[in-house]
Design a protein around this motif. Sequence first.
Motif, PDB file in Angstrom:
ATOM      1  N   ASP A 156      60.318  11.501  98.106  1.00  0.00           N
ATOM      2  CA  ASP A 156      59.394  12.302  99.085  1.00  0.00           C
ATOM      3  C   ASP A 156      60.140  13.146 100.022  1.00  0.00           C
ATOM      4  N   ALA A 157      61.549  12.794 100.222  1.00  0.00           N
ATOM      5  CA  ALA A 157      62.285  13.787 101.152  1.00  0.00           C
ATOM      6  C   ALA A 157      62.942  15.068 100.217  1.00  0.00           C
ATOM      7  N   GLY A 158      63.163  14.429  99.086  1.00  0.00           N
ATOM      8  CA  GLY A 158      63.647  15.397  98.114  1.00  0.00           C
ATOM      9  C   GLY A 158      62.807  16.642  97.818  1.00  0.00           C
ATOM     10  N   LYS A 160      60.397  17.928  99.899  1.00  0.00           N
ATOM     11  CA  LYS A 160      60.336  18.680 100.814  1.00  0.00           C
ATOM     12  C   LYS A 160      61.622  19.600 101.222  1.00  0.00           C
ATOM     13  N   ALA A 230      63.070  15.842 107.928  1.00  0.00           N
ATOM     14  CA  ALA A 230      62.594  14.906 106.809  1.00  0.00           C
ATOM     15  C   ALA A 230      63.332  14.507 105.905  1.00  0.00           C
ATOM     16  N   HIS A 233      67.587  11.461 106.507  1.00  0.00           N
ATOM     17  CA  HIS A 233      67.801  10.039 106.947  1.00  0.00           C
ATOM     18  C   HIS A 233      67.591   9.020 105.764  1.00  0.00           C
ATOM     19  N   THR A 234      67.324   9.829 104.332  1.00  0.00           N
ATOM     20  CA  THR A 234      66.932   8.913 103.239  1.00  0.00           C
ATOM     21  C   THR A 234      68.160   8.731 102.431  1.00  0.00           C
ATOM     22  N   LYS A 297      67.507   9.671 112.191  1.00  0.00           N
ATOM     23  CA  LYS A 297      66.521  10.598 112.628  1.00  0.00           C
ATOM     24  C   LYS A 297      67.023  11.196 113.842  1.00  0.00           C
TER      25      LYS A 297
END
Lengths: 502, 140, 124
Positions: A156-158, A160, A230, A233-234, A297
């Motif tokens: 998901d982060a990727g 964005k 976004a 932090h992943t 974050k």
Amino acid sequence: MSWLLVFPIAIPFATAVLAYLWRNGAEGKWISLAGSIGSLIASGLLMSAVLREGVIAGQMSNWDAPFGITLVADYLSAVMVVITAITGLATAIYAMGEIEARLERLGYHALFQVLIAGVTGAFLTGDLFNLYVWFEVMLIASFGLLVLGGSKAQLDAGIKYVALNLISTLVFLSGIGLLYGLTGTLNMADLRGAVAAVENQGLVTVIAMMFMVGFGVKAAVFPLFFWLPASYHTPSFAVSAVFAGLLTKVGVYALMRMFTLVFVGDVGFTHEILIWVSVLTMVTGVLGAAAQTDFRKILSFHIISQIGYMTLGLALFTPLALMGGVFYLVHHIIVKANLFLVAGVAQKLTGDTDLNRIGGLYKSSPWLAALFIVPAFSLAGFPPLSGFWAKYLIVMASIELQAWVITFFALLVGLLTIFSMTKIWGMAFWKPHPDGIEPVPERIPAAVRIPMMIPIVGLAAMTVGIGLFPEPFVQFAEVSAAQLLSPTDYVDTVLGVRGMAP
Amino acid sequence: MNSIIFSAGARILVALLLVFSVFMLLRGHNLPGGGFIGGLIAAVGFIVYMLACGTTQAKAALRVSPEALAMVGLLIALASGFVSILFGDPFFTGQWWWVGGDSYATAVVRPNTVLVFDVGVYLVVLGSIVSLACAFEEEV
Amino acid sequence: MESLTAIIVGVLVAASVYLMLAPSFLRFLFGLILLSNAANLVIFASGRMTEGAPALVPEGASAPTGVVGNALPQALVLTAIVIGFGLLAFTLALAFEAYRRLRTLETEEMREAEPVEGGEETRA
């Protein structure tokens, strides 16, 4: 001489290849470590050459500037290359503990070294199109690192991260095209004269704004920063540390380079915009951090607010301000990378990064607490740590200009930074763990713990060192600010000297 | 795609494409061609083979993993740039020699670093395109 | 020729912006492809257009004769196309993997990395 410019880029590339070919065994991490040490030595040699002789330029393949590919190192480039190598080494050591064999087999070390090569190339290139190419090298490696492992949150982060960064790249690329159409050259040193000679300066300002947007997304300034909190932090902690330390700074560096060397025709307009962008970046970043309760974050939002200080140093456009900007850039890379590394250890000890679900670190691991305090207070600007001098220079620059509103916000954001850092301190370190776990260091096996702690100690020592003996660093920043403000040396070295002795 | 005509024809087509790709690679410096386009043609050859006989067999025909091929190519290209350090020229300066004959123009063989670089590029392109195609083939 | 190219670039950018504002990531990706083509065209046009004169050196000569096209933007465009192709291939693979795992490409529903305040019930 030009070979000194090549090695800091070539060594990570070669290391990446070797690390990839041996990715299945335990050799990969040692190859990566050896390569990182090699890059550090190479960049140290480059630095000493720059200190000895001033600006160094090399024409690759012996094609004269402005036609060939030029690599240039002035004080700013050289220090950025050195700090990249230091961060690279620190994270390479950290990765030896943190990165699991599963990620190593997917090519973690190779991607990491390609990232370092891309960042170094971006700092050393003297040509706009090559800057674009290095950005892409860096981006593709960072995409890979960000989604490596492939958890849902990472994907998901990727998405964005990739989407917004690709747009910025395309804006940057269109800007390059238009600039070439206007001037017929893309060599940065050559552009300085060529842009000044353009009749229609309004068009130049439009292109300047395109570059500001393109680099602004990379640097994560207001209002273009949404990809950063976004995504940072992943991934694994070593990855987010190197992202936090280096990637946004490449954007800041590119802004500093282009808006001191090329786009200085309408300072009253472009740099004025940049001032307010910087102030808003500082304020939104720090307010965003106040609303978060996740360790990483909070740190991510603080990257944004600190980026504001650096671009403010550029935007104020006085010798003192630029000096502060350069100093801030260097200090911040060390401190921010270190904070993410600490977050990684805290996560391993307590099992989470959500501050509501962790605690008790001070009681069980006082050493980690002490090592957190150093970069955290440095970030907030406590004397006698490095951050104090960085903020001091920027604030002094704004006072010198009697820009009281800016001074007020610079000080206010510093204060709010302390608030966030004490929040992390209070929730992660001070209060007991909500599940009654005692996060003693022995919860991590020694083979993982030791490589994770070495870089944290090393970077904290550098923070204290810069804070206690700021004199040589401030002087260095002063010279590099002077070089930025009157780049005749830079331009002459790139254009004037033909085929320097190798 | 289980068509006998296609898979029989593919063998000839693949061989032709691979020979053509080497031809393109070698004529590259002064005429249209070079490592990039050569590598693309070779990759097309392997993709045709992949469509005809399946991913596993195509990978077996390549002997080494495509990613490793690309990486070795990168190393070769990088190494070709370092030859010029021996002759006191900047990075990536082309070095030319000639063997046989009296002068450069009449020489039989003209070894040079530019061709080595092109071979590296050839391998990088071939390896990365094939690995990309494999990745998509396996997913879909 | 230049003005025609300029118009094409404008149309491409307009279409790409329209696509990028759509709530689906796949449409966004198509917009990105159009935008990348627009950027390449800008570079190509900025080198000025010459019709039917490739930048080739005739046999035996050491420099091109007569007016030829500007070779530099062509080289730049080629590089940009290759890089853009690589990035788009990666993005496509990423989108596919994301769809496989998250079962959606609607950007409003992709909240794994940044969950909605208040937790699960708002999402369901």
